[in-house]
Design a protein around this motif. Structure first.
Motif, PDB file in Angstrom:
ATOM      1  N   GLN A  10       0.518  -9.948   5.453  1.00 40.31           N
ATOM      2  CA  GLN A  10      -0.772 -10.156   6.105  1.00 40.31           C
ATOM      3  C   GLN A  10      -0.982 -11.628   6.429  1.00 40.31           C
TER       4      GLN A  10
ATOM      5  N   VAL B 165       7.772  -0.825  11.972  1.00 42.33           N
ATOM      6  CA  VAL B 165       7.075  -1.756  11.076  1.00 42.33           C
ATOM      7  C   VAL B 165       5.549  -1.701  11.228  1.00 42.33           C
ATOM      8  N   PHE B 166       5.046  -0.814  12.113  1.00 45.17           N
ATOM      9  CA  PHE B 166       3.595  -0.718  12.311  1.00 45.17           C
ATOM     10  C   PHE B 166       2.900  -0.359  11.004  1.00 45.17           C
ATOM     11  N   ARG B 167       3.417   0.630  10.308  1.00 44.15           N
ATOM     12  CA  ARG B 167       2.828   1.033   9.025  1.00 44.15           C
ATOM     13  C   ARG B 167       3.934   1.208   8.004  1.00 44.15           C
ATOM     14  N   SER B 168       4.066   0.193   7.158  1.00 46.36           N
ATOM     15  CA  SER B 168       5.069   0.295   6.096  1.00 46.36           C
ATOM     16  C   SER B 168       4.341   0.146   4.767  1.00 46.36           C
TER      17      SER B 168
ATOM     18  N   ARG C 282       0.855  -1.193   0.000  1.00 44.84           N
ATOM     19  CA  ARG C 282       0.000   0.000   0.000  1.00 44.84           C
ATOM     20  C   ARG C 282       0.883   1.232   0.000  1.00 44.84           C
TER      21      ARG C 282
ATOM     22  N   GLY D 239      -4.951  -9.923   9.958  1.00 41.91           N
ATOM     23  CA  GLY D 239      -3.903  -9.344  10.798  1.00 41.91           C
ATOM     24  C   GLY D 239      -2.617  -9.166  10.006  1.00 41.91           C
ATOM     25  N   GLY D 240      -1.636  -8.517  10.633  1.00 44.36           N
ATOM     26  CA  GLY D 240      -0.354  -8.286   9.975  1.00 44.36           C
ATOM     27  C   GLY D 240       0.768  -8.944  10.764  1.00 44.36           C
TER      28      GLY D 240
ATOM     29  N   GLU E 158       1.117   3.898   1.330  1.00 47.94           N
ATOM     30  CA  GLU E 158       0.642   4.681   2.479  1.00 47.94           C
ATOM     31  C   GLU E 158       1.263   6.073   2.439  1.00 47.94           C
TER      32      GLU E 158
ATOM     33  N   PHE F 174       4.202  -5.020   3.402  1.00 50.34           N
ATOM     34  CA  PHE F 174       4.037  -5.715   4.681  1.00 50.34           C
ATOM     35  C   PHE F 174       3.412  -7.085   4.442  1.00 50.34           C
TER      36      PHE F 174
ATOM     37  N   GLY G 109      -8.128  -6.869  12.196  1.00 45.54           N
ATOM     38  CA  GLY G 109      -9.545  -6.561  12.022  1.00 45.54           C
ATOM     39  C   GLY G 109     -10.348  -7.847  11.847  1.00 45.54           C
TER      40      GLY G 109
ATOM     41  N   ARG H 201       3.021  -6.047  12.372  1.00 48.83           N
ATOM     42  CA  ARG H 201       2.390  -5.427  13.558  1.00 48.83           C
ATOM     43  C   ARG H 201       2.383  -6.386  14.740  1.00 48.83           C
TER      44      ARG H 201
HETATM   45  P1  ATP Z   1      -5.043   1.015   9.474  1.00 44.43           P
HETATM   46  O1  ATP Z   1      -6.390   1.579   9.913  1.00 44.43           O
HETATM   47  O2  ATP Z   1      -4.051   0.927  10.577  1.00 44.43           O
HETATM   48  O3  ATP Z   1      -4.540   1.644   8.210  1.00 44.43           O
HETATM   49  P2  ATP Z   1      -6.431  -0.982   8.045  1.00 44.43           P
HETATM   50  O4  ATP Z   1      -7.750  -1.019   8.747  1.00 44.43           O
HETATM   51  O5  ATP Z   1      -6.306  -0.277   6.755  1.00 44.43           O
HETATM   52  O6  ATP Z   1      -5.310  -0.504   9.066  1.00 44.43           O
HETATM   53  P3  ATP Z   1      -6.701  -3.616   7.109  1.00 44.43           P
HETATM   54  O7  ATP Z   1      -6.967  -3.236   5.720  1.00 44.43           O
HETATM   55  O8  ATP Z   1      -7.833  -4.086   7.948  1.00 44.43           O
HETATM   56  O9  ATP Z   1      -5.920  -2.457   7.854  1.00 44.43           O
HETATM   57  O10 ATP Z   1      -5.519  -4.691   7.098  1.00 44.43           O
HETATM   58  C1  ATP Z   1      -5.493  -5.772   8.007  1.00 44.43           C
HETATM   59  C2  ATP Z   1      -4.206  -5.796   8.802  1.00 44.43           C
HETATM   60  O11 ATP Z   1      -3.059  -5.668   7.967  1.00 44.43           O
HETATM   61  C3  ATP Z   1      -4.083  -4.674   9.809  1.00 44.43           C
HETATM   62  O12 ATP Z   1      -4.768  -4.970  11.000  1.00 44.43           O
HETATM   63  C4  ATP Z   1      -2.576  -4.632  10.031  1.00 44.43           C
HETATM   64  O13 ATP Z   1      -2.173  -5.631  10.965  1.00 44.43           O
HETATM   65  C5  ATP Z   1      -2.035  -4.984   8.676  1.00 44.43           C
HETATM   66  N1  ATP Z   1      -1.680  -3.755   7.940  1.00 44.43           N
HETATM   67  C6  ATP Z   1      -2.487  -2.974   7.197  1.00 44.43           C
HETATM   68  N2  ATP Z   1      -1.808  -1.961   6.664  1.00 44.43           N
HETATM   69  C7  ATP Z   1      -0.527  -2.075   7.079  1.00 44.43           C
HETATM   70  C8  ATP Z   1       0.670  -1.341   6.861  1.00 44.43           C
HETATM   71  N3  ATP Z   1       0.682  -0.267   6.071  1.00 44.43           N
HETATM   72  N4  ATP Z   1       1.816  -1.760   7.445  1.00 44.43           N
HETATM   73  C9  ATP Z   1       1.816  -2.864   8.234  1.00 44.43           C
HETATM   74  N5  ATP Z   1       0.717  -3.603   8.476  1.00 44.43           N
HETATM   75  C10 ATP Z   1      -0.434  -3.242   7.908  1.00 44.43           C
END
Ligand code: ATP
Length: 443
Positions: A196, A188-191, A179, A309-310, A181, A194, A269, A313
């Motif tokens: 899934q 690594v929380f938001r890269s 993504r 899940g990721g 982003e 990643f 989620g 994360r």
């Molecule tokens: P956020 O609101 O944090 O952007 P999201 O609701 O867009 O997350 P989902 O589309 O539900 O995320 O993706 C499912 C899972 O994938 C998330 O719970 C997370 O663990 C992981 N994930 C999503 N986007 C990222 C990211 N950019 N980097 C790392 N992990 C991610």
């Protein structure tokens, strides 16, 4: 971010580099922003998380099967799923400090950073586009998948036909997602790239809410088995304004990420996606993706409960949860109290003196076929213990001068610092028992 938070994240990022968990990608060229490379210990931890998920969700269950799809996906998949139309984040820019923020993360019309005036929101497409084949026109445009689940829906019919699974059943997949982003940050929380771990559970519509509750409990159970402290994890139901376009109900499993607004950030989620995705693909492809209910002899389009899940994360949550600093006999130590099942190195063999290295190597070779184990002969024994504490290694095996005589070694446990002396000939069996049931004194 408060000083404490910055401090904790800085310390963790530094430990991850020092011990070989995670490196900044392209570091020698100044680093590629929000891109991370996993080092020798990081890749093991990541694999242990993934294997644990796969065992829990697939291997030990009769009603979930796995798959592994291509990353470059047919563009029509993203048309049908709604991503081409909906997968945008409205962003606002600060005219003063030039900071960029997701509109839904900002209250009012002034910058959360400096109080400056913000621009009108603008949409940013989050999918990575590329070209397939030699032509560089629109017909060659393809996308890197932004989530793994769509290929599950697209393959639903193939899997039903191939496996003869009956409803209710699930299809699971782990793998990379991409993504673009806009506000990638927080390690690594938001890269932008990643991994899934997703599972889509197909069921009759009347049972969807029952399965939603069931999978929520299962997923919480999994996080607890990873050793995450119960106070640091919670569930939060989305209110109607937050619901994604495809979901009728949605709930996040959240962790106390120190940088998260309000103290909690999404880990996973759980959503009732209804029949949205299958119906969308039926419409776009013109194919019949319905399921034949043989008992009632009627075709239905199942509802879907998703757990998404990721790995990154989860790994960050596990590391934050395990990180601690303490003072032992007047000395500071940093410990990663990782659950033994997740620890990248299960045991380290440490000769007390280099003179004992040859004999200690025999012990190392004895256990090497059974566990990921390390041999370390450099530095004082105290320093070597500290290195292993930081790496999260649950057991250290010391070979000392007495070992030459009594053919025994000492096992030291990382958290309690308790030690036991055992004969080398029972070492493998003892370690196997410790790995199965944990350190006896800790019970
Ligand atoms: P956020 O609101 O944090 O952007 P999201 O609701 O867009 O997350 P989902 O589309 O539900 O995320 O993706 C499912 C899972 O994938 C998330 O719970 C997370 O663990 C992981 N994930 C999503 N986007 C990222 C990211 N950019 N980097 C790392 N992990 C991610």
């Amino acid at each position: 971010m408060t000083a404490d938070v910055t401090d904790l994240m800085k310390k963790l990022v530094s430990l991850c580099k020092r011990r070989g968990y995670v490196f900044q990608s392209g570091e020698i060229y100044g680093g590629l922003q929000s891109s991370w490379d996993y080092g020798p210990l990081g890749v093991e931890l990541k694999k242990n998380i993934e294997t644990s998920w796969w065992n829990f969700m697939v291997s030990t269950r009769p009603d979930v099967v796995g798959m592994d799809s291509a990353i470059i996906t047919h563009p029509d998949v993203w048309k049908a799923s709604g991503h081409l139309k909906n997968f945008h984040d409205p962003m606002v820019d600060c005219l003063k400090c030039k900071g960029r923020f997701r509109q839904d993360h900002v209250e009012g019309d002034s910058c959360p950073n400096c109080g400056g005036k913000l621009t009108e929101p603008r949409d940013f497409g989050l999918m990575f586009k590329t070209q397939m084949g030699a032509l560089e026109d629109d017909s060659a445009t393809v996308y890197l998948r932004p989530e793994t689940c769509q290929s599950i829906f697209v393959n639903f019919k193939n899997i039903v036909t191939a496996t003869r699974q009956k409803l209710p059943f699930g299809i699971a997949q782990t793998g990379k997602a991409f993504r673009n982003e806009i506000t990638a940050r927080n390690f690594v929380f938001r890269s932008r790239e990643f991994e899934q771990m997703e599972m889509e559970f197909f069921c009759i519509p009347e049972e969807a809410e029952k399965w939603f509750e069931y999978w929520l409990n299962e997923r919480m159970q999994w996080y607890s088995e990873l050793g995450i402290k119960s106070d640091n994890i919670r569930t939060r139901k989305h209110d109607d304004s937050e619901l994604a376009h495809y979901a009728s109900s949605c709930l996040d499993i959240e962790y106390t990420f120190p940088f998260a607004t309000g103290g909690w950030g999404e880990l996973e989620g759980i959503a009732n996606r209804t029949d949205f995705d299958l119906k969308a693909h039926i419409e776009e492809s013109g194919q019949d993706l319905s399921y034949l209910d043989q008992i009632n002899n009627k075709k239905i389009v199942p509802f879907v409960i998703e757990t998404s899940g990721g790995i990154g994360r989860t790994m960050l949550a596990v590391l934050l949860d395990a990180y601690r600093e303490e003072e032992i006999e007047g000395r500071e130590r940093i410990v990663l109290g990782l659950h033994r099942n997740l620890a990248p190195i299960k045991a380290a063999v440490l000769p007390l003196s280099k003179k004992l290295s040859e004999n200690a190597l025999e012990v190392f070779n004895l256990i090497r076929p059974h566990f990921p184990v390390q041999f370390d002969e450099t530095g004082s024994i105290g320093k070597r213990y500290r290195r292993m504490d930081e790496a999260g290694t649950p057991f250290c095996i010391t070979y000392d001068f007495d070992s030459l005589e009594d053919k025994s070694v000492t096992i030291r446990e990382r958290d309690s610092l308790d030690q036991i002396r055992i004969p080398v000939e029972t070492l493998v069996e003892t370690l196997k028992n410790l790995m199965d049931s944990g350190w006896p004194a800790a019970k």
